[in-house]
Design an enzyme around this catalytic site. Structure first.
Site, short mmCIF file in Angstrom:
data_model
loop_
_atom_site.label_atom_id
_atom_site.label_comp_id
_atom_site.label_asym_id
_atom_site.label_seq_id
_atom_site.Cartn_x
_atom_site.Cartn_y
_atom_site.Cartn_z
N LYS A 174 31.74 74.06 36.69
CA LYS A 174 32.70 73.11 36.21
C LYS A 174 33.59 72.67 37.31
CE LYS A 174 35.42 71.74 32.69
NZ LYS A 174 34.93 70.49 31.78
N ASP A 207 30.61 72.41 29.90
CA ASP A 207 30.59 72.17 28.37
C ASP A 207 29.45 70.93 28.03
OD1 ASP A 207 31.98 70.55 30.68
OD2 ASP A 207 33.48 69.49 29.28
#
Ligand SMILES: NC(=O)c1ccc[n+]([C@@H]2O[C@H](COP(=O)([O-])OP(=O)(O)OC[C@H]3O[C@@H](n4cnc5c(N)ncnc54)[C@H](O)[C@@H]3O)[C@@H](O)[C@H]2O)c1
Length: 335
Positions: A174, A207
């Protein structure tokens, strides 16, 4: 040849049932292990007045290999996870979580074969610096990633890929938002990837990786990631192959390894003879491969495939009507 000793922690909830199933199977294929039983978690608290007794730590260290049932950790409050403590104590930096789909299960896709390699000791999951203000209005925790830790896990993933003839390693991160911690992890992953030109290197934001795993899981081969993302992604992967009852995990360090199911103690079905022992049987297969007993690992894998795919005495989570003991019996008959 000296007899291999295995430290066995039967664990809480469904732990004793599934561990006993795995031990019967290991014995049936003639592993000739000697078992040292040790307590941890709630059982240890009851028997010894502490969650992780010195005797247990000493036995894990002495034998170097342990098979562990799930341990209950209170949510939100109470003691910190014994699993996390064990991983830190023995520097079990690599958590290897393979998922493989079998026909005849609730797997969402056919031919899923993905290994998640999760960094096991650092990052947000490590529980560092957890503080809640006295008035309960503010809470904080620390996440720490080191170059050394990131390099060790990424090298581990590429070496595993090479050893197992895998084609691709995807670093999941991330780094767009967590620029310091995930940023360092990704930087190191890119550097390490360049040293392995024979293996395709890919990277993906976590994600998106979740969405891609659900929509198009066949693009993944080996995934390498930080602690918290690895915890979540590997459960998602377990969902792809029929649920948590199908997912094993190996915690590997320099001179010690602990093999376990990915799932927890399942208090909702504890003591009901309903648990699917597959994940701990698969963890035993990982243990046999670690001990270079691949012939025995193969025998157990073949029997497991046959029991699950024929539907002979499978457990309810697999769509069957049977319990842990019947499933185990079906395995023993094939072995
Ligand atoms: N490695 C570990 O020791 C470990 C891992 C995860 C959770 N936990 C602990 O376990 C406790 C319970 O956690 P939870 O309820 O969130 O997760 P869980 O994995 O125990 O259960 C989630 C769901 O999956 C089902 N399930 C799990 N294993 C199964 C099996 N072998 N066969 C059939 N169904 C199975 C359960 O019945 C439940 O409905 C908590 O205290 C948690 O901290 C321990």
């Amino acid at each position: 040849m000296t007899q291999q000793r295995i430290t066995v922690i039967r664990g809480d909830g469904i732990g004793p049932d599934i561990i006993d199933s795995a031990i019967q199977i290991l014995d049936k294929v003639g592993c000739n292990f000697a078992y040292d039983y040790a307590d941890a978690g709630l059982m240890a608290l009851e028997n010894h007045g502490e969650l992780l007794p010195e005797e247990t730590l000493a036995l894990i260290k002495k034998n170097g290999v342990a098979l562990k049932g799930p341990l209950t950790t209170p949510v939100g409050e109470g003691f910190t996870s014994i699993n996390v403590s064990l991983r830190k104590q023995f520097q079990l930096y690599a958590n290897v979580r393979p998922v493989l789909s079998f026909n005849g299960t609730k797997a969402r896709y056919e031919d899923i074969d993905i290994i998640t390699v999760r960094e096991n000791t650092q990052g947000m999951y490590s529980g560092l610096g957890q503080i809640v203000s006295d008035d309960g209005e503010e809470a904080e925790a620390k996440s720490k990633i080191t170059r050394e830790g990131a390099e060790k896990i990424v090298v581990f993933a590429y070496e595993l890929a090479r050893r197992e003839g895998r084609k691709k390693v995807t670093a999941v991160h991330k780094a767009n938002i967590l620029k310091s911690t995930s940023g360092l992890f990704l930087k190191v992953a890119r550097e390490v990837g360049e040293r392995y030109p024979d293996i395709e290197s890919a990277e993906m934001i976590v994600d998106n990786a979740c969405m891609q795993l659900v929509m198009n899981p066949h693009q993944f081969d080996v995934m390498v990631t930080t602690n918290l993302f690895g915890d979540i992604l590997s459960d998602l992967c377990a969902g792809l192959v029929g649920g948590l009852g199908m997912a094993p995990g190996a915690n590997i360090g320099g001179d010690c390894a602990i093999f376990e199911a990915v799932h927890g103690s399942a208090p909702d079905i504890a003591g009901m003879n309903l648990a699917n022992p597959t994940s701990v049987i698969l963890a035993s297969i990982q243990m046999l491969e670690y001990l270079e007993m691949s012939d025995k690992a193969e025998k157990i894998r073949a029997a497991l495939k046959d029991v699950i795919e024929s539907g002979d005495r499978t457990t309810k989570d697999l769509g069957g009507e049977h319990g842990t003991t019947d499933f185990t019996q079906a395995m023993l008959e094939r072995l």
